[in-house]
Write an enzyme that holds these catalytic residues in place. Structure first.
Site: not given
Lengths: 133, 357
Positions: B89, B121, B245
């Protein structure tokens, strides 16, 4: 608006991205960049090779007064690197404080930004060197 | 849901990580903004973050991670790589693929396709899924999937304490004796949940604070992980590791516990406390850390998360080749500890070009 440097950067990308060079089939010496004649023996019998990505610092200097466009980069180290296959490449040494750099330091190639046209222009990428991890 | 336990099995031939040498401690960021560092460290479980060098960006991170992945796959002729996908990103170009630069740096130009994936992400794991599908379909022999970011944050925003730079790369092909691991299955969830975004032309992202937690991060990761375990008929005790994550150090531990995992299963894949959040490279770098220490036969649950929002879960089984391949490139802990250069907030702001003159 045009991007006049783009063709030149495009021509250099194999050399800058992958350390492309030539090896002389007669004297076996290697040189950075595309060449038609061996600088050592004058032979025209050359083949294109990827040069070694590791080497050691042959000589260096520290630039404390960067030229325009690189004001945000100083001080930085410019060195001649003797690659493990005998070829030499001139480039920046990064990830090390200028006070810690020394002749003979072992380095490896790393892929970094080497400049940009301007904020809206193309970004130049290529080889630099850093101390081996 | 994709059950990948049918032939041909899809394996990971090589993996590699890159992170810059520069670090800033939480104390130095807190000092600049008048925050209490202990409150930040205890609240986020992050101690220091990586900082990109002035000549680094998402493309340079991706190239270095990919080169380390190739070091761990010496049997793979790079010219056999038929696809390159980069999730990020923080692309340096709004219009121009990063994947072309990475492919050219690796000497791949003919017979290769590529694209840049953006899903906050989890763009990197979207690349992995695309490569798995193309290898399984016989369209390509090998593919390269990369998650890499130089994560952006507003000066003074709480994101400054976690947004960092780094990435991970994977060479994926049909499972063979050179595979360090193989995929058992993948399960994804997605919903329109605006917890974090960056508008076109705006320099830094905006987020919704606590709203990024329960309805976004936790809800999507739990649904993806449970969906995968249900489909594969596996339970938390069947996994040796869980790697969610890692937007900070606390969330992955909390979500692992919510799913029924033990702290010992999540700690081996934790990286954010010492690196910060690599965004698209976050969970994937955690996977690499788990692989650095895993034994053949062990099973890893990886769950990426992307704001906006969605999650991809993977079940991965480690193979014998991990033993002879893990030392062929720098391990995650080596990159974290072996060489780092601490900078103060002034230098950090200069490296990130946050000082406007």
């Amino acid at each position: 608006m045009s991007s006049p440097r783009s063709p030149r950067i495009w021509q250099l990308k194999d050399i800058r991205y992958r350390l492309l060079g030539v090896e002389c089939n007669k004297c076996n010496k290697r040189f950075l960049g595309k060449r038609l004649v061996c600088p050592s023996c004058g032979s025209r019998d050359l083949k294109i090779v990827e040069l070694s990505r590791t080497g050691k610092i042959y000589s260096y200097t520290v630039v404390h007064t960067p030229p325009r466009g690189r004001e945000n980069y100083g001080p930085y180290i410019i060195a001649i690197i003797e690659l493990d296959d005998g070829a030499r490449a001139t480039g920046e040494v990064v990830d090390v404080d200028p006070s810690e750099v020394e002749i003979g330091m072992k380095v490896e190639m790393v892929f970094r930004r080497i400049g940009e046209e301007d904020r809206a222009g193309i970004i130049y990428y290529g080889y630099k060197f850093r101390p081996i991890l | 849901m994709s059950d990948l336990r049918n032939d041909p099995l899809i394996g990971i031939s090589g993996y590699g990580v890159y992170m810059p040498v520069y670090r800033i401690k939480i104390e130095d960021i807190a000092k600049a903004w008048g925050d209490d560092p202990d409150t930040i460290k205890n609240g986020l479980l992050v101690y220091e973050i990586t900082v990109k060098g002035r000549d680094e960006d998402q493309i340079t991170v991706a190239v270095e991670a990919a080169r380390n992945a190739l070091k761990r796959a010496p049997e793979v002729d790079p010219k056999g790589i038929g696809a390159v996908y980069i999730g990020s990103e923080s692309k340096p170009y709004a219009v121009k693929p990063s994947s072309t630069v990475v492919a050219a740096a690796l000497g791949l130009e003919l017979g290769v396709r590529g694209a840049d994936y953006e899903f906050a992400c989890k763009g990197g794991s979207e690349g992995i899924i695309s490569i798995i599908a193309q290898v399984k379909a016989g369209m390509i022999k090998y593919g390269l999937a990369i998650g890499a970011d130089c994560s952006q944050s507003w000066p003074g925003d709480v994101l400054e304490y976690t947004a960092s730079s780094g990435g991970a790369a994977f060479i994926i092909g049909v499972k063979n004796n050179d595979s360090v691991a193989y995929f058992e299955g993948t399960y994804s969830v997605m919903s329109d949940t605006a917890d974090f975004w960056r508008r076109d032309g705006v320099e830094f992202p905006r987020h919704t604070g606590r709203f990024t937690g329960k309805p976004a991060y936790f809800d999507h990761i739990i649904k993806a992980a449970e969906g995968l375990m249900n489909e594969l008929n596996l339970k938390p005790s069947d996994f040796n590791y869980i790697v969610p994550h890692q937007p900070n150090g606390k969330f992955p531990i909390r979500v692992a516990k919510m799913l029924g995992f033990k702290i010992e299963q999540v700690e081996p894949g934790l990286v954010t406390p010492w690196t910060g959040n690599f965004y698209s490279g976050s969970a994937l770098t955690g996977l690499c850390k788990a692989l650095d220490n895993a034994e053949p036969g062990e099973r890893i649950l990886v769950v990426t998360f992307g704001s906006g929002a969605g999650a991809d879960a993977f079940s991965i089984v480690v193979q014998d080749a991990i033993k002879r391949k893990r030392d062929l490139a720098p391990k995650v802990e080596d990159l974290i500890n072996k060489r780092k250069v601490y900078v103060d907030y002034g230098v950090y702001a200069r490296l990130w070009n946050k000082i406007k003159v």
